[in-house]
Design an enzyme around this catalytic site. Structure first.
Site, PDB file in Angstrom:
ATOM      1  N   SER A   1       0.735  -1.167   0.382  1.00 37.10           N
ATOM      2  CA  SER A   1      -0.142  -0.160  -0.013  1.00 37.10           C
ATOM      3  C   SER A   1       0.618   1.166   0.051  1.00 37.10           C
ATOM      4  CB  SER A   1      -0.788  -0.274   1.450  1.00 37.10           C
ATOM      5  OG  SER A   1      -0.284   0.210   2.236  1.00 37.10           O
TER       6      SER A   1
ATOM      7  N   HIS B   1      -5.358  -3.277  -2.724  1.00 40.36           N
ATOM      8  CA  HIS B   1      -5.453  -2.271  -3.961  1.00 40.36           C
ATOM      9  C   HIS B   1      -5.324  -3.151  -5.113  1.00 40.36           C
ATOM     10  CE1 HIS B   1      -4.584   1.057  -0.985  1.00 40.36           C
ATOM     11  NE2 HIS B   1      -3.838  -0.189  -0.475  1.00 40.36           N
TER      12      HIS B   1
ATOM     13  N   LYS C   1     -12.166   0.552  -1.954  1.00 44.80           N
ATOM     14  CA  LYS C   1     -11.285   1.708  -2.427  1.00 44.80           C
ATOM     15  C   LYS C   1     -11.302   1.822  -4.084  1.00 44.80           C
ATOM     16  CE  LYS C   1      -7.629   1.191   1.002  1.00 44.80           C
ATOM     17  NZ  LYS C   1      -6.807  -0.074   2.098  1.00 44.80           N
TER      18      LYS C   1
END
Ligand SMILES: *Cc1c(COP(=O)(O)O)cnc(C)c1O
Length: 392
Positions: free
Chosen positions: A186, A214, A246
């Site tokens: 990250s 992610h 996200k």
């Protein structure tokens, strides 16, 4: 001084030290929804700070699905999943996520943090060993600490160092071995070598726990994530965690895996069992988001075009650009103050790029963490590049 004053004075002293080290953290209040532009203090800035990689956080269709869902199913779930809080939208979402991920079954959580706390400590108790990458996300580190408290032996291997990991695995006599890694790291944006990790997991008969916070929605065909990116199977020794706040633009997380492993988490995962189920409207919104992700190749094409544009433009600048193939593009500045100064100068120019400093990243590697989104236009990236060139 009365006792309560002494207690508060202790806290104030610690925060004073933080301030002296330039490490006080501040929140900015957004006066606008999450999007490519953020309004802060009446000023509009281009937003390179969010994890909204596909620009779905402000998507009207998803917001509508959430509003419709709330009118149909109410505002709250009323209880934990195992008591009476598991509603039809939750159940349907789980099935859709399982089908999308290719695993037999999935379980949803209110946050990725809770999902991570449910996986490793539940798999790894007394007699088990956990092997974790040194750069894993804080939630995986906390999960590791819980596993340790449960009696597991816990070891961390240098970032992406497969030789070091293999040595640890070979030396371990633990009956249950669990390898834990971020798929996309990250703070660096780089990928874990998942095919090698999977091969090691097979060779040493270990679980492989992958955090795809992610990668989900971003990587692979249809945005299926890291496993699709690497052409890896939805194997029964893999537990895949993905976050839904996200790229998916809403909130929550899932863990997908074999029917047995998921049932085990449902029976035993304390951070699954002892918390109220997310509002059903969140699940309604996520079903719409999943549909957009699945059909979102055009969004991903724009995202990767913007990433390439940014990387090309940053190539000649004095700061080190890490080799990241993802939407997280860190620019290493080094010094804490210099990173802050650069971020502030960008802010003055209407560009919001967060500076990330120790302890979030190793000492001497303070950086700008540029998050690229499909919502950004070519001109947005050009504006950031122009400002960075001016400030170089
Ligand atoms: C954001 C993040 C999480 C936590 O997910 P939340 O849904 O925000 O709680 C876990 N792992 C990684 C790698 C993350 O980046």
């Amino acid at each position: 001084m009365t006792q309560p004053d002494r207690l508060n004075a202790e806290l104030a002293a610690v925060m004073h030290e933080l301030a002296a080290a330039g490490l006080t953290r501040r929140r900015r209040v957004l006066e606008s929804p999450c999007g490519r532009l953020a309004a802060v203090d009446g000023k509009k800035v281009l937003n390179f700070a969010s994890n909204d990689y596909l620009g779905l956080a402000g998507n009207r269709e998803i917001a509508q699905a959430m509003a419709d869902g709330a009118l149909l199913w109410g505002a709250g779930s009323g209880a934990s999943h195992l008591v009476s809080g598991h509603l039809t939208p939750h159940e349907t979402l789980e099935q859709e996520i399982a089908a999308f991920s290719g695993f037999p079954r999935a379980l949803t959580f209110s946050t990725g943090y809770l999902a991570n706390l449910a996986v490793t400590p539940t798999l790894a108790g007394r007699g088990a060993a956990v092997f974790a990458d040194k750069l894993n996300h804080a939630s995986l580190i906390d999960a590791m600490q819980l596993a340790k408290a449960n009696g597991a032996d816990v070891q961390r291997y240098p970032h992406n160092d497969m030789a070091a990991l293999e040595k640890m695995l070979a030396a371990s006599s633990a009956a249950t071995k669990v390898i834990v890694t971020d798929a996309v790291f990250s703070m660096d944006g780089d990928l874990a070598p998942l095919p090698l990790l999977f091969a090691l997991a097979e060779r040493y008969d270990a679980w492989l726990v992958i955090d795809d916070a992610h990668g989900f929605g971003v990587l692979g065909a249809q945005g299926k994530g890291c496993l699709a990116h690497f052409n890896l199977p939805a194997a029964p020794r893999i537990l895949l965690m993905g976050t839904l706040g996200k790229a998916a633009g809403v909130g929550g997380a899932f863990v997908a895996g074999s029917a047995t492993a998921i049932e085990y988490l449902l029976q035993k995962g304390r951070s699954y069992i002892f918390t109220t189920a997310a509002p059903p409207a969140i699940a309604c919104a996520l079903r719409k988001s999943l549909e957009i992700i699945r059909n979102g190749d055009a969004l991903r094409t724009s995202l990767f075009a913007r990433i390439a544009q940014l990387r090309d433009g940053l190539a000649g600048l004095p700061w080190q650009l890490l080799p990241s193939p993802t939407a997280i593009q860190p620019l290493i500045v080094g010094d804490n103050e210099a990173a802050l100064k650069l971020a502030n100068a960008l802010w003055e120019r209407g560009l919001w790029v967060p500076a990330i400093r120790p302890p979030t990243v190793p000492k001497g590697t303070a950086r700008l963490r540029i998050s690229v989104s499909a919502a950004h236009s070519e001109a947005d990236i050009a504006a950031l590049l122009g400002a960075l060139k001016e400030l170089a």
